[in-house]
Scaffold this active site. Structure first.
Site, PDB file in Angstrom:
ATOM      1  N   ASP A  64      33.454  57.024  47.822  1.00  0.00           N
ATOM      2  CA  ASP A  64      34.323  55.915  47.443  1.00  0.00           C
ATOM      3  C   ASP A  64      34.241  54.853  48.535  1.00  0.00           C
ATOM      4  O   ASP A  64      34.728  55.064  49.645  1.00  0.00           O
ATOM      5  CB  ASP A  64      35.759  56.417  47.290  1.00  0.00           C
ATOM      6  N   ILE A  65      33.632  53.731  48.226  1.00  0.00           N
ATOM      7  CA  ILE A  65      33.440  52.708  49.256  1.00  0.00           C
ATOM      8  C   ILE A  65      34.741  52.018  49.634  1.00  0.00           C
ATOM      9  O   ILE A  65      34.787  51.297  50.630  1.00  0.00           O
ATOM     10  CB  ILE A  65      32.399  51.646  48.833  1.00  0.00           C
ATOM     11  N   ASN A  92      26.825  45.620  45.121  1.00  0.00           N
ATOM     12  CA  ASN A  92      26.843  45.452  43.672  1.00  0.00           C
ATOM     13  C   ASN A  92      28.090  46.045  43.010  1.00  0.00           C
ATOM     14  O   ASN A  92      28.507  45.565  41.958  1.00  0.00           O
ATOM     15  CB  ASN A  92      25.591  46.108  43.068  1.00  0.00           C
ATOM     16  N   TYR A 156      39.051  38.959  38.419  1.00  0.00           N
ATOM     17  CA  TYR A 156      37.667  39.392  38.598  1.00  0.00           C
ATOM     18  C   TYR A 156      36.806  38.211  39.045  1.00  0.00           C
ATOM     19  O   TYR A 156      36.053  38.306  40.016  1.00  0.00           O
ATOM     20  CB  TYR A 156      37.132  39.973  37.291  1.00  0.00           C
ATOM     21  N   ALA A 158      37.779  35.468  40.444  1.00  0.00           N
ATOM     22  CA  ALA A 158      38.210  34.973  41.755  1.00  0.00           C
ATOM     23  C   ALA A 158      37.641  35.824  42.880  1.00  0.00           C
ATOM     24  O   ALA A 158      37.199  35.302  43.911  1.00  0.00           O
ATOM     25  CB  ALA A 158      39.735  34.964  41.836  1.00  0.00           C
ATOM     26  N   LYS A 160      34.886  37.547  42.822  1.00  0.00           N
ATOM     27  CA  LYS A 160      33.455  37.274  42.915  1.00  0.00           C
ATOM     28  C   LYS A 160      33.184  35.889  43.507  1.00  0.00           C
ATOM     29  O   LYS A 160      32.221  35.705  44.259  1.00  0.00           O
ATOM     30  CB  LYS A 160      32.822  37.385  41.525  1.00  0.00           C
ATOM     31  N   ILE A 189      25.415  40.439  30.766  1.00  0.00           N
ATOM     32  CA  ILE A 189      24.372  41.443  30.962  1.00  0.00           C
ATOM     33  C   ILE A 189      24.790  42.730  30.258  1.00  0.00           C
ATOM     34  O   ILE A 189      25.972  43.086  30.255  1.00  0.00           O
ATOM     35  CB  ILE A 189      24.139  41.731  32.472  1.00  0.00           C
TER      36      ILE A 189
END
Length: 255
Positions: A64-65, A92, A156, A158, A160, A189
């Site tokens: 878990d990052i 990513n 989301y 914001a 990014k 995508i």
């Protein structure tokens, strides 16, 4: 083997969110060049599927990052399994949920920002010594929607968009260390990110319809097309490119 091909194949690449979609395609793209890939994600099963593409080159790492020790675990494993080096970091991993301004709570806001914004910051920081040694590359995965408006999903976008600001700032800050920083901004995508978001099938269809209406090329992109852009920005031939945000969105950002 040419010097450029040799430098590609001797690299160690860390890809977060590598269990599916863009992350999996990116892990495969780098492995196809002969690079060692540390494929990072939360779920062991999908990571094992990613690594099946080339078990000699792709190392699955379930972590878990967003955990306190997540970034150091990723970098330590990359150094241990990647020949003592980290050449490319691809930030990513991202999550999205169904909340909007009218329904946000602290509990719904924090996980998104922790994964989409805070984790890339702390992971890049943890990797900085290794990237300095290799004069490496950071590629952040953002979204073309961050340059426009996404009704009902502003958090989301914001997060990014903030990652794009960091991309430009880091490009200047880290240039004296020989580190390049760039980003790709995907549009619509074909990935499973919405499958785990809580959206109903009807909501997913509506979102896809809205995306296609705002995509001049009139189709959904493929993860491999984004992965290609990532590998190109990280390539030795791109050594004079830094601070760029590259849309991979079928023209959505300019429509």
């Amino acid at each position: 083997m040419s010097q450029e091909n040799s430098s590609r194949s001797s690299r160690t690449v860390v890809v977060t969110g590598a269990g599916a979609g863009i992350g999996r395609a990116t892990a495969h793209a780098f492995a196809s060049q002969g690079a060692r890939v540390i494929a990072v994600g939360r779920r062991p099963g999908p990571l094992t599927e990613t690594a099946a593409y080339d078990q000699d080159l792709i190392v699955p790492l379930a972590v878990d990052i967003t955990a306190e020790d997540g970034p150091t675990t990723v970098v330590r494993t990359a150094l241990e399994r990647g020949g003592g080096r980290v050449d490319v970091l691809v930030n990513n991993a991202a999550i999205v949920n169904t909340e909007s301004l009218r329904t946000y709570t602290r509990a719904s806001v924090q996980p998104q920002l922790a994964t989409n914004l805070i984790a890339p910051v702390l992971l890049t920081q943890a990797a900085l010594p290794a990237l300095t040694d290799s004069r490496g590359v950071v590629v952040n995965v953002t979204t073309s929607v961050g340059q426009r408006g996404w009704p009902g999903n502003s958090l989301y976008a914001a997060g990014k968009a903030a990652l794009e600001v960091l991309t430009r700032g880091w490009a200047v800050e880290l240039a004296p260390l020989g580190i390049r920083v760039a980003a790709v901004a995907p549009g619509a995508i074909e990935t499973p990110i919405a499958d785990h978001s809580g959206y109903t099938p009807e909501q997913r269809v509506a979102i896809r319809r809205w995306q296609l209406e705002h995509t001049p090329l009139g189709r959904v992109g493929r993860p491999a097309e984004v992965a290609w852009a990532i590998t190109q920005l990280a390539a030795p031939e791109a050594s004079f490119i830094t601070g760029v945000i590259l849309p991979v969105d079928g023209g959505a950002v300019v429509a």
